[in-house]
Enzyme design. Structure first.
Site, short mmCIF file in Angstrom:
data_model
loop_
_atom_site.label_atom_id
_atom_site.label_comp_id
_atom_site.label_asym_id
_atom_site.label_seq_id
_atom_site.Cartn_x
_atom_site.Cartn_y
_atom_site.Cartn_z
N THR B 188 1.54 -4.65 -5.94
CA THR B 188 2.87 -4.46 -6.49
C THR B 188 2.94 -5.16 -7.85
OG1 THR B 188 3.79 -4.44 -4.29
CG2 THR B 188 5.27 -5.19 -6.03
N ARG B 216 8.70 4.78 4.75
CA ARG B 216 8.76 3.32 4.84
C ARG B 216 9.32 2.71 3.56
NH1 ARG B 216 6.12 -1.21 1.88
NH2 ARG B 216 6.07 -2.95 3.32
N GLY B 218 9.92 -0.96 1.68
CA GLY B 218 9.47 -2.35 1.72
C GLY B 218 10.48 -3.28 1.10
N ASP B 219 10.03 -4.45 0.67
CA ASP B 219 10.94 -5.46 0.13
C ASP B 219 11.31 -5.19 -1.32
OD1 ASP B 219 8.06 -6.17 -0.28
OD2 ASP B 219 8.95 -7.68 -1.58
N THR B 238 6.13 -10.54 -4.08
CA THR B 238 5.10 -9.57 -3.71
C THR B 238 4.35 -10.09 -2.50
OG1 THR B 238 3.02 -8.56 -4.43
CG2 THR B 238 3.59 -10.66 -5.43
N GLY B 239 3.79 -9.16 -1.73
CA GLY B 239 3.04 -9.55 -0.54
C GLY B 239 3.38 -8.64 0.61
N LYS B 240 3.50 -9.19 1.81
CA LYS B 240 3.81 -8.38 2.97
C LYS B 240 5.31 -8.15 3.04
CE LYS B 240 2.51 -7.44 7.63
NZ LYS B 240 3.82 -7.13 8.22
N GLY B 241 5.70 -6.91 2.77
CA GLY B 241 7.11 -6.57 2.61
C GLY B 241 7.98 -6.96 3.78
#
Lengths: 328, 319
Positions: B188, B216, B218-219, B238-241
């Site tokens: 991202t 889907r 995400g964040d 950023t990372g695991k949403g």
């Protein structure tokens, strides 16, 4: 262990001052029925997360408020619903947007939380997931009421996005200069008012909090519009401290991250639940932003706050307190 | 007080062994984008314009997971999302489910400025893009051979890969040879900026997760999760949403400053340390007074920053 269960429900903030009495009565009856449903479930020791889903399903299935059947229509005359749910102890959450044939969007949100690797699915992908999960599906027509078709037509004639409420003719006399009130349907003028989103927050007797919110969004909204209801931290939030559901002007709620902020001021400022709700309504809404909040804490407190003119709401707690109200 | 800017190209399990041919082009891209941003700030462009400009540059670069170079859904399609927030006015715009819009961040800006809404998704967002005459291309434009290969591997491993997650590779050395870039994911992108007057803005853009379910979200497009700005700070995560949504990461940096009186650095460190499990998040943030911080709890984060007093940095792992 908590200090007793508590539950709150809402059917939207911002009520027209001239809402007909029979509609007020219908709304109160529905809120009371939903409260009773939730209370029985809590007495049967259902966990908070199950109770909020159960109650919001009931609100979605009844056409009175703007969620599930009875949802507001997009500019295309279709229904696009959204919902979210959050389980406080694990801070797990699920959300859906752009749902068009799922009978109970809140249950699909729950399935996103439990059965998918994600926390938010939307539009065609959400519908596909619903089919995979074999949830109850109906034609889009099922959600569309004659009342809402008429509202959409008027909104489009006026080229405006309107919230779904109408007032009797007397409103014209009290606010005769208002442009909003120049819209008429069945001899009734319409004004810009609450979207009548629904929500429920619960703390169970073990102190677990949960929250759920569901909506059809705004009348005459653009297809694809996403509001605050499915957004974790805006329309819905739950953690180990509290459960929160918001309603009102979606864009103001998103900017204020209202639901998370109730929890954040408890966590970071040490405020009590009602203080936190009051603080957020007063400080976190931008100028003119109208919204209402219901919340419960793990201690069994229940709180409500709104800066709109009225909010369809109901509360009950284990110590016997029960109330259904619309006005201040 | 002074201007400051930070940008990122994703956080995750970036292997320390990342080969130069995968590392150097990304470092060059970060450097280029930082220069673009610094130049714009020096030319007195508003932070809102600066973050949009920089994120457009990042979207146009196929080395990162946004715009061209976006990762693929389980159906092999691209669904991009983006979000922009103006700290001063708290106005914001977001989009999800874009398939043909060249610069999602630009469309997010248009949602903010030209609609009564904040957030449009999927068909409705695409229709809005056409109505506004923004540049669109065939969906295949965004699909790179690397991402087709990534999807294939993810499907074989039957899992949704998060940014830089190299676990299936570690289990199977043969498979590693198949992975075109050794880090399995590209991230991202985001940018935050503040000008001399303390005006703040944040922007984030992404293609999401490899092998994600169609639909889907995400964040990234969620105000308060992946992106946030107000009068105190601007944040892009950023990372695991899913973990970032649950942690309301971007808002919480601001909330800790607002409600606990923390500094930018303290607030960001606490959020990355306490509100999201290790290995899941990185963020960049600037404050109204020109501070910058770029913490992460993953192996690395592609990142760069510069401030008016001459500090400048481009990095991937812990220094």
């Amino acid at each position: 262990m908590g200090r007793g269960w508590a539950i709150a429900v809402h059917g939207g903030a911002g009520v027209d001052p001239n809402v007909p009495l029979h509609r007020q009565e219908e709304a109160k009856l529905l809120l009371a029925r939903c409260l009773n449903l939730g209370v029985s479930a809590l007495r049967s020791s259902l966990p908070a997360i199950d109770v909020v889903e159960l109650v919001v399903r009931e609100l979605e299935s009844d056409p009175l408020f703007n969620s599930g059947r009875g949802s507001a229509l997009t500019e295309k005359g279709t229904v696009e619903m959204e919902a979210s749910i959050m389980d406080g102890p694990r801070r797990k959450c699920g959300a859906v947007s752009g749902v068009t044939t799922v009978k109970n969007p809140v249950s699909l949100a729950r399935l996103v939380m439990e059965k998918s690797p994600h926390s938010y699915l939307a539009f065609a992908g959400a519908e596909e997931f619903a089919r995979q999960q074999s949830v109850e599906m109906v034609d889009n027509e099922y959600f569309i009421t004659e009342e809402n078709k008429g509202m959409l037509k008027l909104a489009q004639e006026a080229n405006t996005i309107i919230f779904d409420y109408r007032t009797p003719i007397t409103a014209l006399e009290t606010c005769g200069t208002s442009v909003d009130n120049s819209l008429m349907m069945n001899g009734l003028p319409i004004s810009v008012y609450a979207p009548e989103t629904v929500g429920c927050v619960v703390v169970d007797s073990e102190g677990r909090c949960a929250a759920a919110t569901s909506t059809g969004g705004l009348m005459n909204k653009m297809s694809g519009r996403i509001g605050d209801s499915p957004l974790i931290g805006s329309g819905t939030y739950a953690c180990n401290l509290c459960g929160v559901s918001c309603t009102g002007e979606g864009e103001a709620i998103i900017r204020g991250t209202l639901a998370r902020d109730v929890a954040a001021v408890m966590e970071y400022k040490g405020l009590g639940l009602q203080e936190a709700v009051d603080f957020v309504v007063k400080e976190r809404l931008d100028e003119g932003g109208k919204a209402g909040i219901i919340a419960v804490s793990r201690d069994g407190d229940v709180a409500c706050g709104f800066n709109s003119n009225g909010m369809f709401r109901g509360f009950a707690s284990e110590n016997g307190f029960m109330e259904v109200a619309i006005w201040n | 007080m002074g201007w400051a800017i930070a940008l990122h190209g994703g956080a995750g399990d970036i292997p320390l062994s990342l080969p130069p041919e995968r590392r150097l082009p990304r470092e060059a891209c970060l450097r280029h984008c930082l220069q673009v941003g610094v130049h714009a700030l020096k030319s007195k462009k508003s932070p809102l314009d600066v973050v949009e400009l920089v994120v457009q540059e990042l979207e146009n670069n196929p080395n990162f997971n946004a715009g061209r170079g976006s990762v693929l859904t389980t159906n092999g399609t691209v669904e991009m999302e983006a979000c922009i927030v103006d700290g001063k006015t708290m106005r914001c715009g977001a989009v999800s489910g874009l398939k043909t819009v060249v610069n999602p961040i630009y469309l997010a800006r248009l949602v903010m400025e030209k609609t009564p809404h904040i957030y449009l998704g999927f068909e409705g967002a695409e229709a809005f893009a056409r109505e506004q005459g923004v540049e669109t291309v065939d969906a295949s434009h965004f699909i790179t051979p690397e991402n087709v290969e990534r999807l294939k591997q993810a499907r074989e491993a039957n899992r949704v890969q998060i940014d830089y997650n190299a676990q299936p590779v570690q289990k199977d050395m043969k498979r590693e040879e198949l992975i075109p870039d050794g880090d399995s994911q590209i991230g991202t992108v985001g940018c935050v900026a503040v000008d001399n007057e303390g005006n703040l803005a944040a922007a984030t853009s992404t293609g999401g997760l490899v092998n994600k379910m169609v639909g889907r979200i995400g964040d990234t497009p969620i105000i308060g999760a992946g992106t946030y700005a107000n009068s105190l700070c601007a944040v892009s995560a950023t990372g695991k949403g899913e973990a970032i949504i649950r942690g309301t990461v971007a808002r919480d940096v601001a909330a800790l400053m607002e409600f606990k009186g923390m500094s930018l650095e303290q607030a960001a460190a606490l959020v990355v340390g306490d509100r999201v499990p290790k290995g899941n998040v990185g963020l960049i943030a600037v404050s109204a007074t020109g501070e910058v911080t770029m913490p992460f709890n993953t192996t690395g984060m592609f990142r760069a920053c510069a401030t008016e007093d001459g500090h400048s940095e481009i990095a991937i792992w812990d220094s």
